[in-house]
Design a protein around this motif. Structure first.
Motif, PDB file in Angstrom:
ATOM      1  N   PHE A 177       0.831  -1.205   0.000  1.00 12.50           N
ATOM      2  CA  PHE A 177       0.000   0.000   0.000  1.00 12.50           C
ATOM      3  C   PHE A 177       0.868   1.258   0.000  1.00 12.50           C
ATOM      4  CE2 PHE A 177      -3.814  -2.325   1.870  1.00 12.50           C
ATOM      5  CZ  PHE A 177      -4.615  -2.090   0.767  1.00 12.50           C
ATOM      6  N   LEU A 178       1.937   1.228   0.811  1.00 10.44           N
ATOM      7  CA  LEU A 178       2.822   2.386   0.892  1.00 10.44           C
ATOM      8  C   LEU A 178       3.443   2.675  -0.473  1.00 10.44           C
ATOM      9  CD1 LEU A 178       3.794   4.335   3.123  1.00 10.44           C
ATOM     10  CD2 LEU A 178       5.807   2.887   3.384  1.00 10.44           C
ATOM     11  N   ILE A 179       3.882   1.627  -1.156  1.00  5.25           N
ATOM     12  CA  ILE A 179       4.419   1.793  -2.504  1.00  5.25           C
ATOM     13  C   ILE A 179       3.341   2.304  -3.453  1.00  5.25           C
ATOM     14  CG2 ILE A 179       5.487   0.606  -4.451  1.00  5.25           C
ATOM     15  CD1 ILE A 179       7.260   0.960  -2.015  1.00  5.25           C
ATOM     16  N   LEU A 180       2.113   1.846  -3.254  1.00  7.18           N
ATOM     17  CA  LEU A 180       1.003   2.301  -4.080  1.00  7.18           C
ATOM     18  C   LEU A 180       0.866   3.818  -4.016  1.00  7.18           C
ATOM     19  CD1 LEU A 180      -1.751   1.828  -5.623  1.00  7.18           C
ATOM     20  CD2 LEU A 180      -2.785   1.628  -3.368  1.00  7.18           C
ATOM     21  N   TYR A 181       0.839   4.363  -2.808  1.00 10.47           N
ATOM     22  CA  TYR A 181       0.657   5.804  -2.663  1.00 10.47           C
ATOM     23  C   TYR A 181       1.902   6.578  -3.082  1.00 10.47           C
ATOM     24  CZ  TYR A 181      -3.707   4.723  -0.351  1.00 10.47           C
ATOM     25  OH  TYR A 181      -4.972   4.264  -0.084  1.00 10.47           O
ATOM     26  N   GLN A 182       3.075   6.028  -2.825  1.00 12.27           N
ATOM     27  CA  GLN A 182       4.286   6.663  -3.333  1.00 12.27           C
ATOM     28  C   GLN A 182       4.256   6.726  -4.859  1.00 12.27           C
ATOM     29  OE1 GLN A 182       7.230   4.105  -1.439  1.00 12.27           O
ATOM     30  NE2 GLN A 182       7.894   5.789  -0.141  1.00 12.27           N
ATOM     31  N   SER A 183       3.796   5.654  -5.467  1.00 14.53           N
ATOM     32  CA  SER A 183       3.753   5.591  -6.926  1.00 14.53           C
ATOM     33  C   SER A 183       2.761   6.590  -7.500  1.00 14.53           C
ATOM     34  CB  SER A 183       3.390   4.172  -7.372  1.00 14.53           C
ATOM     35  OG  SER A 183       4.340   3.243  -6.915  1.00 14.53           O
ATOM     36  N   ILE A 184       1.619   6.725  -6.845  1.00 14.08           N
ATOM     37  CA  ILE A 184       0.638   7.714  -7.297  1.00 14.08           C
ATOM     38  C   ILE A 184       1.245   9.113  -7.237  1.00 14.08           C
ATOM     39  CG2 ILE A 184      -1.559   8.815  -6.715  1.00 14.08           C
ATOM     40  CD1 ILE A 184      -2.542   6.037  -5.814  1.00 14.08           C
ATOM     41  N   GLY A 185       1.921   9.418  -6.125  1.00 13.32           N
ATOM     42  CA  GLY A 185       2.564  10.720  -6.004  1.00 13.32           C
ATOM     43  C   GLY A 185       3.642  10.928  -7.047  1.00 13.32           C
ATOM     44  N   TYR A 186       4.427   9.894  -7.290  1.00 19.10           N
ATOM     45  CA  TYR A 186       5.496  10.018  -8.280  1.00 19.10           C
ATOM     46  C   TYR A 186       4.923  10.202  -9.681  1.00 19.10           C
ATOM     47  CZ  TYR A 186      10.420   9.641  -9.466  1.00 19.10           C
ATOM     48  OH  TYR A 186      11.701   9.927  -9.862  1.00 19.10           O
ATOM     49  N   PHE A 187       3.807   9.531  -9.968  1.00 14.48           N
ATOM     50  CA  PHE A 187       3.150   9.697 -11.262  1.00 14.48           C
ATOM     51  C   PHE A 187       2.669  11.134 -11.444  1.00 14.48           C
ATOM     52  CE2 PHE A 187      -1.039   9.791 -13.409  1.00 14.48           C
ATOM     53  CZ  PHE A 187      -0.619   9.507 -14.700  1.00 14.48           C
ATOM     54  N   LEU A 188       1.976  11.650 -10.441  1.00 13.86           N
ATOM     55  CA  LEU A 188       1.464  13.016 -10.535  1.00 13.86           C
ATOM     56  C   LEU A 188       2.605  14.027 -10.642  1.00 13.86           C
ATOM     57  CD1 LEU A 188      -1.370  12.802  -7.838  1.00 13.86           C
ATOM     58  CD2 LEU A 188      -1.633  12.739 -10.334  1.00 13.86           C
ATOM     59  N   GLY A 189       3.670  13.807  -9.863  1.00  7.23           N
ATOM     60  CA  GLY A 189       4.806  14.714  -9.922  1.00  7.23           C
ATOM     61  C   GLY A 189       5.542  14.645 -11.242  1.00  7.23           C
ATOM     62  N   GLY A 190       5.682  13.429 -11.791  1.00  6.52           N
ATOM     63  CA  GLY A 190       6.364  13.290 -13.073  1.00  6.52           C
ATOM     64  C   GLY A 190       5.605  13.944 -14.207  1.00  6.52           C
ATOM     65  N   ILE A 191       4.293  13.710 -14.246  1.00  5.15           N
ATOM     66  CA  ILE A 191       3.469  14.313 -15.300  1.00  5.15           C
ATOM     67  C   ILE A 191       3.431  15.836 -15.142  1.00  5.15           C
ATOM     68  CG2 ILE A 191       1.159  14.455 -16.273  1.00  5.15           C
ATOM     69  CD1 ILE A 191       2.488  11.819 -16.868  1.00  5.15           C
ATOM     70  N   GLY A 192       3.077  16.281 -13.929  1.00  2.00           N
ATOM     71  CA  GLY A 192       2.987  17.722 -13.702  1.00  2.00           C
ATOM     72  C   GLY A 192       4.324  18.414 -13.844  1.00  2.00           C
ATOM     73  N   GLY A 193       5.382  17.782 -13.308  1.00  2.00           N
ATOM     74  CA  GLY A 193       6.706  18.376 -13.412  1.00  2.00           C
ATOM     75  C   GLY A 193       7.183  18.493 -14.844  1.00  2.00           C
ATOM     76  N   GLY A 194       6.810  17.515 -15.680  1.00  2.00           N
ATOM     77  CA  GLY A 194       7.211  17.572 -17.080  1.00  2.00           C
ATOM     78  C   GLY A 194       6.680  18.805 -17.783  1.00  2.00           C
ATOM     79  N   PHE A 195       5.401  19.073 -17.578  1.00  2.00           N
ATOM     80  CA  PHE A 195       4.814  20.246 -18.228  1.00  2.00           C
ATOM     81  C   PHE A 195       5.287  21.544 -17.575  1.00  2.00           C
ATOM     82  CE2 PHE A 195       1.724  16.913 -19.423  1.00  2.00           C
ATOM     83  CZ  PHE A 195       1.794  17.069 -20.801  1.00  2.00           C
ATOM     84  N   LEU A 196       5.441  21.544 -16.248  1.00  2.00           N
ATOM     85  CA  LEU A 196       5.933  22.749 -15.580  1.00  2.00           C
ATOM     86  C   LEU A 196       7.337  23.106 -16.055  1.00  2.00           C
ATOM     87  CD1 LEU A 196       4.747  22.246 -11.880  1.00  2.00           C
ATOM     88  CD2 LEU A 196       3.940  23.988 -13.486  1.00  2.00           C
ATOM     89  N   TYR A 197       8.201  22.103 -16.169  1.00  2.00           N
ATOM     90  CA  TYR A 197       9.580  22.379 -16.592  1.00  2.00           C
ATOM     91  C   TYR A 197       9.620  22.847 -18.044  1.00  2.00           C
ATOM     92  CZ  TYR A 197      14.547  21.827 -17.511  1.00  2.00           C
ATOM     93  OH  TYR A 197      15.852  22.066 -17.867  1.00  2.00           O
ATOM     94  N   ALA A 198       8.849  22.179 -18.902  1.00  2.00           N
ATOM     95  CA  ALA A 198       8.863  22.549 -20.319  1.00  2.00           C
ATOM     96  C   ALA A 198       8.285  23.946 -20.544  1.00  2.00           C
ATOM     97  CB  ALA A 198       8.081  21.519 -21.131  1.00  2.00           C
ATOM     98  N   TRP A 199       7.284  24.324 -19.762  1.00  2.00           N
ATOM     99  CA  TRP A 199       6.612  25.608 -19.982  1.00  2.00           C
ATOM    100  C   TRP A 199       7.227  26.753 -19.179  1.00  2.00           C
ATOM    101  CZ3 TRP A 199       0.977  23.382 -19.275  1.00  2.00           C
ATOM    102  CH2 TRP A 199       0.680  22.563 -20.378  1.00  2.00           C
ATOM    103  N   PHE A 200       7.645  26.469 -17.925  1.00  2.00           N
ATOM    104  CA  PHE A 200       8.054  27.559 -17.036  1.00  2.00           C
ATOM    105  C   PHE A 200       9.467  27.412 -16.472  1.00  2.00           C
ATOM    106  CE2 PHE A 200       3.413  26.955 -16.512  1.00  2.00           C
ATOM    107  CZ  PHE A 200       2.985  28.146 -17.073  1.00  2.00           C
ATOM    108  N   GLY A 201      10.072  26.234 -16.587  1.00  2.00           N
ATOM    109  CA  GLY A 201      11.405  26.039 -16.040  1.00  2.00           C
ATOM    110  C   GLY A 201      11.387  25.444 -14.640  1.00  2.00           C
ATOM    111  N   ILE A 202      12.573  25.198 -14.108  1.00  2.00           N
ATOM    112  CA  ILE A 202      12.706  24.518 -12.821  1.00  2.00           C
ATOM    113  C   ILE A 202      12.166  25.361 -11.666  1.00  2.00           C
ATOM    114  CG2 ILE A 202      15.012  25.396 -12.278  1.00  2.00           C
ATOM    115  CD1 ILE A 202      13.814  21.769 -11.753  1.00  2.00           C
ATOM    116  N   GLY A 203      12.120  26.677 -11.827  1.00  2.00           N
ATOM    117  CA  GLY A 203      11.605  27.535 -10.760  1.00  2.00           C
ATOM    118  C   GLY A 203      10.176  27.200 -10.382  1.00  2.00           C
ATOM    119  N   ALA A 204       9.348  26.841 -11.366  1.00  2.00           N
ATOM    120  CA  ALA A 204       7.959  26.479 -11.080  1.00  2.00           C
ATOM    121  C   ALA A 204       7.885  25.215 -10.227  1.00  2.00           C
ATOM    122  CB  ALA A 204       7.197  26.283 -12.392  1.00  2.00           C
TER     123      ALA A 204
END
Length: 418
Positions: A142-169
């Motif tokens: 279960f712990l890995i499940l929730y870590q994975s969900i967070g990592y998925f959301l961060g990877g997807i969101g971080g990808g667009f944030l970095y491409a559009w606004f840079g690491i500062g976002a």
């Protein structure tokens, strides 16, 4: 009346893990690209030095954290310290990025933050082991499940944030989100009572030859006296060493060598974690009901397949697909092996030892990859990583042999009959 451990809530830890992994995923998916392209005076060795800092910091403090969790059971305080360090640390990262853009200043800032932030990764499994002792594998899944969900959301969101606004976002997200986790922990997670009894566990006896055995005592912790832990920790170390030679350079490899879009770096890693969320729970049940060795075999073979696939082709879409394979869940199996092979009083230190082995192997591997970059290209470093998977296979076989031959006897050691 003492509170039963099974009444302590799991969900505040799960929510905190989602939050921390959103921030962690976005940060680590793109910090190497940011250091390499946005900071002055950088090369692959400088990137490797920055990327190794969290691993070295965790290696320095993680065993102490495991021992503290064993002796004091102050999980709530440890969670709050970790979340607070994450939020305040991202304030410091943003200031360095805006005003300095010097990788060595960033490195010095990252070190203390990494020490404090790494606490949650050790104290989280320790808390799970305490509150759900009969279902450790399931709830670690279960712990890995929730870590994975967070990592998925961060990877997807971080990808667009970095491409559009840079690491500062991404730093701004890291400033805001941890305070949500702090509120949840303060409001909904009770202090862990120190009155929980430590349940006696059978002493693990390793058969060394027919009619002989070595009983491992409950009062001390010497992992290299236990063949299961010895070979398991060596497997952790060597596998992490092989992975570490290359994996922190994947973003640069993907953008520079394969001309892939920046968004795909985080998206592929996020998908890997989403798939990991789907299989992590199943792997936890598998560790409880069947054998954790199956998970170790899957993890080792999976890393070989991914790295070999990256080495043999140059299509960015195919590379992103390879990087999206959920192979990191292999440590669920190792956690279960450690839980089976240690007493409850030493279990957290056993888990800490595994984390130390992985972090040390990763840190040495990352630095070695940076040093090799002075003479080798990234594809050639990838080939070196593949070669280094061979010694970890040997330790995997030895771990399997030791785990299969172990026998559990009563808590009071007594001579084995011939």
């Amino acid at each position: 009346m003492a509170t039963s451990s099974h009444l302590l809530p799991f969900w505040p830890l799960a929510a905190s893990m989602v939050i921390t992994m959103v921030v962690q995923s976005a940060f680590y998916s793109y910090i190497s690209l940011a250091i390499f392209y946005d900071f002055s005076g950088t090369n692959l060795f400088v990137v490797s030095a920055v990327e190794s800092v969290p691993l070295i910091a965790n290696f320095i403090v993680i065993f102490w954290i495991g021992k503290t969790a064993d002796n004091q059971r102050n999980h709530k305080t440890l969670f709050l310290v970790s979340l607070g360090a994450l939020g305040i640390g991202n304030v410091a990262f943003l200031l360095v990025y805006v005003f300095f853009r010097n990788p060595f200043v960033f490195l010095c800032t990252l070190f203390p933050v990494s020490i404090l932030f790494g606490i949650i990764y050790m104290s989280g499994p320790a808390y799970v082991s305490l509150i759900r002792p009969a279902q450790k594998g399931r709830y670690m899944g279960f712990l890995i499940l929730y870590q994975s969900i967070g990592y998925f959301l961060g990877g997807i969101g971080g990808g667009f944030l970095y491409a559009w606004f840079g690491i500062g976002a991404i730093f701004w997200v890291g400033i805001i989100l941890p305070w949500v986790g702090i509120f949840i922990v303060i409001r909904y997670l009770p202090q862990t009572p120190k009155t929980f009894p430590i349940t006696p566990r059978p002493t693990c006896v390793i058969s060394t030859s027919p009619g002989e055995g070595v009983a491992l005592g409950e009062s001390r912790f010497h992992p290299f006296e236990n063949p299961i832990l010895k070979y398991g920790l060596l497997f952790d170390f060597l596998l992490a060493l092989g992975i570490g030679i290359f994996y922190k350079f994947f973003g640069i490899f993907y953008v520079q060598e394969l001309s892939g879009p920046e968004e795909f770096v985080g998206i592929s890693g996020g998908i890997a974690c989403l798939l990991g969320a789907l299989v992590g729970f199943w792997f936890g049940n598998l560790a409880d009901k069947k054998s954790p060795l199956i998970i170790l075999i899957y993890g080792w073979a999976g890393y070989v397949v991914v790295f070999l696939g990256l080495f043999l082709q140059r299509d960015p879409v195919a590379a992103a697909i390879y990087w999206a394979i959920p192979i990191y869940v292999e440590f669920i199996g190792m956690n279960k092996i450690i839980a089976d092979s240690t007493s409850e009083g030493n279990r957290n230190r056993g888990l800490a030892s595994s984390t130390i082995a992985r972090n040390l192997g990763s840190a040495i591997g990352v630095i070695a990859g940076g040093i090799l970059s002075f003479w080798l290209t990234l594809p050639e470093i990838l080939a070196v990583a593949l070669i280094l998977f061979i010694p970890s296979l040997i330790c995997l076989v030895l771990t399997m042999k030791a785990y299969r031959t172990k026998r559990l006897v009563s808590d009071s050691p007594k001579p084995l009959s011939t």
